[in-house]
Design an enzyme around this catalytic site. Structure first.
Site, PDB file in Angstrom:
ATOM      1  N   MET A  26       0.850  -1.204   0.000  1.00 23.77           N
ATOM      2  CA  MET A  26       0.000   0.000   0.000  1.00 23.77           C
ATOM      3  C   MET A  26       0.881   1.248   0.000  1.00 23.77           C
ATOM      4  O   MET A  26       0.698   2.147  -0.831  1.00 23.77           O
ATOM      5  CB  MET A  26      -0.920  -0.032   1.226  1.00 23.77           C
ATOM      6  CG  MET A  26      -1.872   1.139   1.279  1.00 23.77           C
ATOM      7  SD  MET A  26      -3.232   0.928   2.439  1.00 23.77           S
ATOM      8  CE  MET A  26      -2.433   0.516   3.972  1.00 23.77           C
ATOM      9  N   ASP A  51      13.652 -13.386  -4.891  1.00 23.81           N
ATOM     10  CA  ASP A  51      13.553 -13.702  -3.467  1.00 23.81           C
ATOM     11  C   ASP A  51      14.316 -12.625  -2.691  1.00 23.81           C
ATOM     12  O   ASP A  51      15.506 -12.750  -2.419  1.00 23.81           O
ATOM     13  CB  ASP A  51      14.135 -15.092  -3.189  1.00 23.81           C
ATOM     14  CG  ASP A  51      14.036 -15.445  -1.709  1.00 23.81           C
ATOM     15  OD1 ASP A  51      13.470 -14.632  -0.940  1.00 23.81           O
ATOM     16  OD2 ASP A  51      14.540 -16.517  -1.326  1.00 23.81           O
ATOM     17  N   ALA A  75       7.227  -5.321   4.380  1.00 27.91           N
ATOM     18  CA  ALA A  75       7.070  -5.676   5.791  1.00 27.91           C
ATOM     19  C   ALA A  75       6.062  -6.805   5.922  1.00 27.91           C
ATOM     20  O   ALA A  75       5.198  -6.980   5.060  1.00 27.91           O
ATOM     21  CB  ALA A  75       6.576  -4.464   6.588  1.00 27.91           C
ATOM     22  N   THR A  77       2.964  -7.436   7.751  1.00 27.23           N
ATOM     23  CA  THR A  77       2.052  -6.502   8.417  1.00 27.23           C
ATOM     24  C   THR A  77       0.816  -7.191   9.024  1.00 27.23           C
ATOM     25  O   THR A  77      -0.099  -6.499   9.471  1.00 27.23           O
ATOM     26  CB  THR A  77       1.590  -5.404   7.427  1.00 27.23           C
ATOM     27  OG1 THR A  77       1.046  -6.034   6.265  1.00 27.23           O
ATOM     28  CG2 THR A  77       2.718  -4.486   7.033  1.00 27.23           C
ATOM     29  N   TYR A 140       4.523  -8.625  16.244  1.00 20.00           N
ATOM     30  CA  TYR A 140       4.703  -7.646  15.163  1.00 20.00           C
ATOM     31  C   TYR A 140       5.505  -6.450  15.662  1.00 20.00           C
ATOM     32  O   TYR A 140       6.511  -6.054  15.051  1.00 20.00           O
ATOM     33  CB  TYR A 140       3.331  -7.200  14.642  1.00 20.00           C
ATOM     34  CG  TYR A 140       3.368  -6.008  13.710  1.00 20.00           C
ATOM     35  CD1 TYR A 140       3.855  -6.119  12.410  1.00 20.00           C
ATOM     36  CD2 TYR A 140       2.915  -4.754  14.135  1.00 20.00           C
ATOM     37  CE1 TYR A 140       3.886  -5.010  11.566  1.00 20.00           C
ATOM     38  CE2 TYR A 140       2.945  -3.653  13.293  1.00 20.00           C
ATOM     39  CZ  TYR A 140       3.437  -3.783  12.013  1.00 20.00           C
ATOM     40  OH  TYR A 140       3.472  -2.689  11.172  1.00 20.00           O
ATOM     41  N   LYS A 144       9.264  -5.272  14.465  1.00 21.05           N
ATOM     42  CA  LYS A 144       9.488  -3.966  13.839  1.00 21.05           C
ATOM     43  C   LYS A 144      10.541  -3.172  14.626  1.00 21.05           C
ATOM     44  O   LYS A 144      11.359  -2.463  14.040  1.00 21.05           O
ATOM     45  CB  LYS A 144       8.176  -3.165  13.758  1.00 21.05           C
ATOM     46  CG  LYS A 144       7.128  -3.732  12.817  1.00 21.05           C
ATOM     47  CD  LYS A 144       7.554  -3.756  11.360  1.00 21.05           C
ATOM     48  CE  LYS A 144       7.701  -2.393  10.763  1.00 21.05           C
ATOM     49  NZ  LYS A 144       8.102  -2.459   9.319  1.00 21.05           N
TER      50      LYS A 144
HETATM   51  N1  LIG Z   1      -0.600  -0.634   7.371  1.00 21.50           N
HETATM   52  C1  LIG Z   1      -0.520   0.021   8.528  1.00 21.50           C
HETATM   53  O1  LIG Z   1      -1.548   0.424   9.104  1.00 21.50           O
HETATM   54  C2  LIG Z   1       0.821   0.335   9.152  1.00 21.50           C
HETATM   55  C3  LIG Z   1       0.851   0.908  10.427  1.00 21.50           C
HETATM   56  C4  LIG Z   1       2.093   1.210  10.992  1.00 21.50           C
HETATM   57  C5  LIG Z   1       3.257   0.950  10.307  1.00 21.50           C
HETATM   58  N2  LIG Z   1       3.191   0.367   9.069  1.00 21.50           N
HETATM   59  C6  LIG Z   1       4.456   0.098   8.388  1.00 21.50           C
HETATM   60  O2  LIG Z   1       4.436   0.809   7.159  1.00 21.50           O
HETATM   61  C7  LIG Z   1       5.154   0.063   6.159  1.00 21.50           C
HETATM   62  C8  LIG Z   1       4.279  -0.126   4.928  1.00 21.50           C
HETATM   63  O3  LIG Z   1       3.122  -0.857   5.304  1.00 21.50           O
HETATM   64  P1  LIG Z   1       1.984  -1.240   4.257  1.00 21.50           P
HETATM   65  O4  LIG Z   1       0.686  -1.186   4.980  1.00 21.50           O
HETATM   66  O5  LIG Z   1       2.189  -0.476   3.008  1.00 21.50           O
HETATM   67  O6  LIG Z   1       2.319  -2.766   3.998  1.00 21.50           O
HETATM   68  P2  LIG Z   1       1.572  -3.777   2.979  1.00 21.50           P
HETATM   69  O7  LIG Z   1       0.556  -3.061   2.180  1.00 21.50           O
HETATM   70  O8  LIG Z   1       1.140  -4.957   3.798  1.00 21.50           O
HETATM   71  O9  LIG Z   1       2.748  -4.193   1.989  1.00 21.50           O
HETATM   72  C9  LIG Z   1       3.780  -4.998   2.443  1.00 21.50           C
HETATM   73  C10 LIG Z   1       4.714  -5.284   1.296  1.00 21.50           C
HETATM   74  O10 LIG Z   1       5.699  -6.207   1.767  1.00 21.50           O
HETATM   75  C11 LIG Z   1       5.707  -7.327   0.879  1.00 21.50           C
HETATM   76  N3  LIG Z   1       6.057  -8.555   1.582  1.00 21.50           N
HETATM   77  C12 LIG Z   1       5.478  -9.056   2.692  1.00 21.50           C
HETATM   78  N4  LIG Z   1       6.050 -10.246   2.999  1.00 21.50           N
HETATM   79  C13 LIG Z   1       6.999 -10.467   2.062  1.00 21.50           C
HETATM   80  C14 LIG Z   1       7.926 -11.519   1.825  1.00 21.50           C
HETATM   81  N5  LIG Z   1       7.984 -12.599   2.596  1.00 21.50           N
HETATM   82  N6  LIG Z   1       8.764 -11.425   0.758  1.00 21.50           N
HETATM   83  C15 LIG Z   1       8.687 -10.346  -0.057  1.00 21.50           C
HETATM   84  N7  LIG Z   1       7.842  -9.328   0.101  1.00 21.50           N
HETATM   85  C16 LIG Z   1       7.007  -9.396   1.161  1.00 21.50           C
HETATM   86  C17 LIG Z   1       4.297  -7.402   0.317  1.00 21.50           C
HETATM   87  O11 LIG Z   1       4.308  -8.192  -0.860  1.00 21.50           O
HETATM   88  P3  LIG Z   1       2.972  -8.993  -1.295  1.00 21.50           P
HETATM   89  O12 LIG Z   1       2.013  -7.952  -1.803  1.00 21.50           O
HETATM   90  O13 LIG Z   1       3.466  -9.899  -2.366  1.00 21.50           O
HETATM   91  O14 LIG Z   1       2.458  -9.686  -0.080  1.00 21.50           O
HETATM   92  C18 LIG Z   1       4.018  -5.925   0.077  1.00 21.50           C
HETATM   93  O15 LIG Z   1       4.634  -5.478  -1.103  1.00 21.50           O
HETATM   94  C19 LIG Z   1       5.573  -1.236   6.844  1.00 21.50           C
HETATM   95  O16 LIG Z   1       6.881  -1.120   7.322  1.00 21.50           O
HETATM   96  C20 LIG Z   1       4.616  -1.362   8.010  1.00 21.50           C
HETATM   97  O17 LIG Z   1       5.160  -2.124   9.063  1.00 21.50           O
HETATM   98  C21 LIG Z   1       2.003   0.055   8.471  1.00 21.50           C
END
Ligand SMILES: NC(=O)c1ccc[n+]([C@@H]2O[C@H](COP(=O)([O-])OP(=O)(O)OC[C@H]3O[C@@H](n4cnc5c(N)ncnc54)[C@H](OP(=O)(O)O)[C@@H]3O)[C@@H](O)[C@H]2O)c1
Length: 297
Positions: A26, A51, A75, A77, A140, A144
């Site tokens: 996202m 990978d 990440a 998530t 989680y 992090k």
């Molecule tokens: N979402 C929230 O509310 C939130 C809140 C606080 C902090 N954050 C932090 O903000 C950052 C961005 O979050 P986001 O919500 O954009 O995350 P997201 O939409 O869940 O996207 C995570 C990304 O990581 C990839 N990924 C996950 N596992 C993987 C693996 N084993 N190998 C390769 N790629 C992998 C996913 O690929 P696939 O699409 O192929 O799964 C996707 O591209 C992260 O560091 C998160 O911890 C998020």
């Protein structure tokens, strides 16, 4: 969009930006959109390409692309799933950042990494600053925190702590609520967890501010203001003019596997003072998200 950043590096060539997770994440998608609009030379790398959890493979890709800035938006998530999959959560959230440190240790590349409000225990009653003590209560959050500690071993790295993201391109709390509001007359939503709802578009903007200035250290990077999940849901349902009633319930009435902080509002004072940029209030950012990504669907 007006040109806001110098997109050329010190050698007079376009700054190369690599977004890890740029095709499917996202935040990753928002970073790609913002970077392309500003005219940076953008590329992305994710599990659809290679990978990325393998140190040698990741090293080979980064060496070939030779970026000036890396945004690591990859990440694990799944906050509740992580309670049962701690090894996988640690691999993505801790080992991948450690691998980035090995790869970038002697490089001039600037690395921007993302962390979370879940590094705190939620016992504060005032907004958390970057200097407040961490005490994650979930797998989680712990994974992090380990990732931020790893990445900060680099001289050229920043950690952006963010929270409660909504944005185009991937399912999130707001999009789920709006889908449910079409299906159910009453939505029961937790009102005793308070945080900082944040737009991925705004976080992407803040990321380019940090990356293009090569700022280092920890920064809270969220929209301003505070809300409960119930406030956020109510605002979204009301802005979309949906008839569903949003009923406040307690955390105890909605048991989840992972413990979440009761209060995890992040202060944007340090970000605002360092960069002379005040993140806008979350309701404004929410309105834009609903208009650009939901209402047009
Ligand atoms: N979402 C929230 O509310 C939130 C809140 C606080 C902090 N954050 C932090 O903000 C950052 C961005 O979050 P986001 O919500 O954009 O995350 P997201 O939409 O869940 O996207 C995570 C990304 O990581 C990839 N990924 C996950 N596992 C993987 C693996 N084993 N190998 C390769 N790629 C992998 C996913 O690929 P696939 O699409 O192929 O799964 C996707 O591209 C992260 O560091 C998160 O911890 C998020």
């Amino acid at each position: 969009m007006p040109l806001k950043y110098n997109v050329f590096n010190a050698d007079g060539v376009k700054t190369k930006v690599l977004v890890l997770g740029g095709k499917t994440g996202m935040l990753g998608q928002a970073l790609m959109k913002t970077g392309n609009e500003y005219g940076f030379e953008m590329s992305s790398l994710g599990r659809e390409d290679a990978d990325v959890l393998d140190l040698q493979i990741l090293d080979a890709h980064i060496t070939r692309l030779n970026p000036d800035i890396i945004f690591n938006a990859i990440a694990y998530t799944g906050v509740d799933k992580a309670e049962e999959e701690s090894a996988q959560a640690n691999l993505v959230n801790k080992v991948l950042p450690e691998n980035l440190v090995s790869i970038l240790r002697y490089s001039a590349c600037h690395c921007v990494h993302y962390s979370t409000d879940f590094v705190f225990n939620g016992k504060n009653s005032a907004a958390y600053t970057e200097n407040d003590e961490t005490d994650p209560r979930s797998v989680y959050g712990s994974s992090k925190l380990a990732g931020e500690r790893a990445i900060l071993k680099l001289d050229n790295a920043a950690v952006l702590r963010t929270a409660w993201l909504f944005g185009c391109g991937r399912k999130n709390f707001v999009s789920t609520i709006l889908k449910l509001a079409h299906e159910k007359p009453v939505l029961r939503i937790v009102h005793d967890q308070i945080g900082s709802p944040t737009s991925t578009a705004d976080l992407a903007e803040m990321s380019f501010i940090v990356g293009s200035r090569k700022a280092t250290g920890i920064f809270n990077a969220v929209n301003s203001g505070a809300a409960s999940w119930c406030d956020l849901a109510s605002e979204a349902v009301s802005l979309m003019n949906l008839p569903a009633f949003v009923e406040p319930i307690t955390t105890a009435e909605w048991p989840q596997k992972a413990i979440r902080p009761k209060y995890s509002v992040l202060s944007v004072k340090h970000f605002t003072e360092t960069f002379d940029y005040a993140p806008r209030p979350w309701p404004q950012a929410l309105r834009e998200y609903l208009f650009e990504c939901i209402a047009r669907d």
